[in-house]
Write an enzyme that holds these catalytic residues in place. Structure first.
Site, PDB file in Angstrom:
ATOM      1  N   HIS A 133       0.855  -1.187   0.000  1.00  0.00           N
ATOM      2  CA  HIS A 133       0.000   0.000   0.000  1.00  0.00           C
ATOM      3  C   HIS A 133       0.890   1.237   0.000  1.00  0.00           C
ATOM      4  CE1 HIS A 133      -3.185   2.806   0.949  1.00  0.00           C
ATOM      5  NE2 HIS A 133      -2.527   3.205   2.032  1.00  0.00           N
ATOM      6  N   CYS A 144      -4.375   2.947  -4.934  1.00  0.00           N
ATOM      7  CA  CYS A 144      -3.596   3.823  -4.059  1.00  0.00           C
ATOM      8  C   CYS A 144      -2.312   4.294  -4.719  1.00  0.00           C
ATOM      9  CB  CYS A 144      -3.292   3.115  -2.738  1.00  0.00           C
ATOM     10  SG  CYS A 144      -2.249   1.646  -2.905  1.00  0.00           S
TER      11      CYS A 144
END
Length: 360
Positions: A119, A233
């Site tokens: 992430h 993301c």
């Protein structure tokens, strides 16, 4: 990739978590396992195509962000400590940090880090106030709900709980980013540049409203045709870096790698939208085929059901070489090709600054 340890079922403007919700998250370790299984080595087009298309298909932007349907619930609240982006003094000096950690690190530690499923986020530190900030973009209802629909008995069409949004909050969790990931300074900007970036982020967040897991390409070969780009993301982080470069910022020379999940297929075939496929005048045969395809991806499976679903997925994707993709609120058929699916962690360099603007 996305999937922080928080996700909301309310308004998705920056940092405005309103209603706590529980329920429809899919177990991440199971689907991570499924992805690895499908990507392991060794592992009839449908009518409806339009004329020659632009590839990759452009991601559709919207004039506003709709309220999520109450049916869509998240296991973890989205952006629970979020706030609006503050206006900083123009002469402030802001350090910019690259942040990266394994998906679901808060629960599984470095498990997904070993698989390079990461992430991405951005950190900021104000010299005048000493305050730190984190900015990221991820799914409102967890990755599974953004990737596959719910088949609700009272509805003819698959039902999607798919939104992604930006989250901005005060503080940087140093341990979270450093322990199994990255926290490194990549640039220094002025308060004026930060404020210009903040204005762009708000506009980007209100018009780019849904998450897309997959990058779809013709093959793993360099330069192969890209049919669809992901929107996750890392893409938000890359767009922000690009905007900062346009504003004249020069980045440090460091390597920056990102996770991407690829599907490989021949040229996709456009099928239609919800009304044209599942409506009263829709294609009932196609609608049934699509529902059968999506059925194994349903949430809340027992271990036995999950293993059976893996076999059904393998049969659809690998044996029958078919995949139904939902993109821009339209459906596409992907004639799948070897190696079918792949998770990569590769470098995308930091952008070069806009020399013209920076010299003004």
């Amino acid at each position: 990739m996305g999937s922080r340890h928080t996700a909301q079922a309310g308004s998705a403007s920056l940092g405005t978590g309103r209603r706590r919700a529980v329920g429809l998250g899919r177990a991440p370790w199971r689907w991570a396992l499924a992805l690895l299984w499908l990507t392991a080595p060794g592992w009839s087009r449908i009518s409806g195509a339009r004329g020659r298309r632009q590839w990759p298909v452009p991601y559709k932007r919207f004039s506003f962000r709709p309220e999520p349907d109450p049916y869509c619930q998240a296991k973890y609240t989205f952006c629970p400590t979020g706030s609006s982006i503050p206006a900083l003094k123009d002469d402030d000096i802001i350090e910019v940090f690259r942040l990266q950690a394994p998906v679901w690190e808060f629960k599984y530690g470095n498990l997904l880090g070993h698989m390079k499923i990461m992430h991405d986020a951005i950190g900021f530190r104000s010299a005048l106030t000493g305050k730190n900030y984190t900015m990221e973009w991820y799914e409102l209802f967890q990755l599974g709900n953004c990737t596959f629909p719910h088949l609700r008995p009272e509805m003819n069409a698959p039902f999607w709980c798919n939104q992604g949004a930006a989250c901005f909050f005060e503080g940087i969790d140093d341990l979270h980013w450093k322990q199994n990931g990255t926290l490194v300074q990549i640039a220094t900007i002025s308060g004026d540049t930060f404020n210009k970036m903040a204005k762009w982020v708000k506009q980007d967040n209100e018009t780019g409203i849904y998450y897309e897991t997959w990058t779809v390409q013709a093959s793993p070969e360099k330069g192969s045709e890209t049919w669809f780009e992901s929107y996750d993301c890392s893409k938000f982080v890359l767009r922000t870096y690009k905007k900062l470069a346009e504003l004249g910022i020069e980045f440090k020379k460091i390597e920056t790698n990102y996770t991407r999940i690829f599907l490989y297929s021949g040229e996709p075939t456009y099928l239609g939208n919800e009304t044209s496929i599942f409506g009263p005048m829709g294609n009932k045969t196609l609608a049934l085929s699509m529902k059968r395809f999506y059925y194994p991806f349903k949430p809340h499976l027992s271990t036995k059901e999950f293993l059976l679903s893996l076999l059904q997925i393998f049969d659809s994707v690998v044996i029958n070489r078919q995949f139904y993709l939902f993109y821009n609120f339209e459906y596409w058929f992907l004639p799948m090709k070897f190696p079918f699916m792949k998770i990569t962690y590769s470098e995308i360099p930091l952008p070069s600054r806009n020399r013209t603007l920076s010299s003004l």
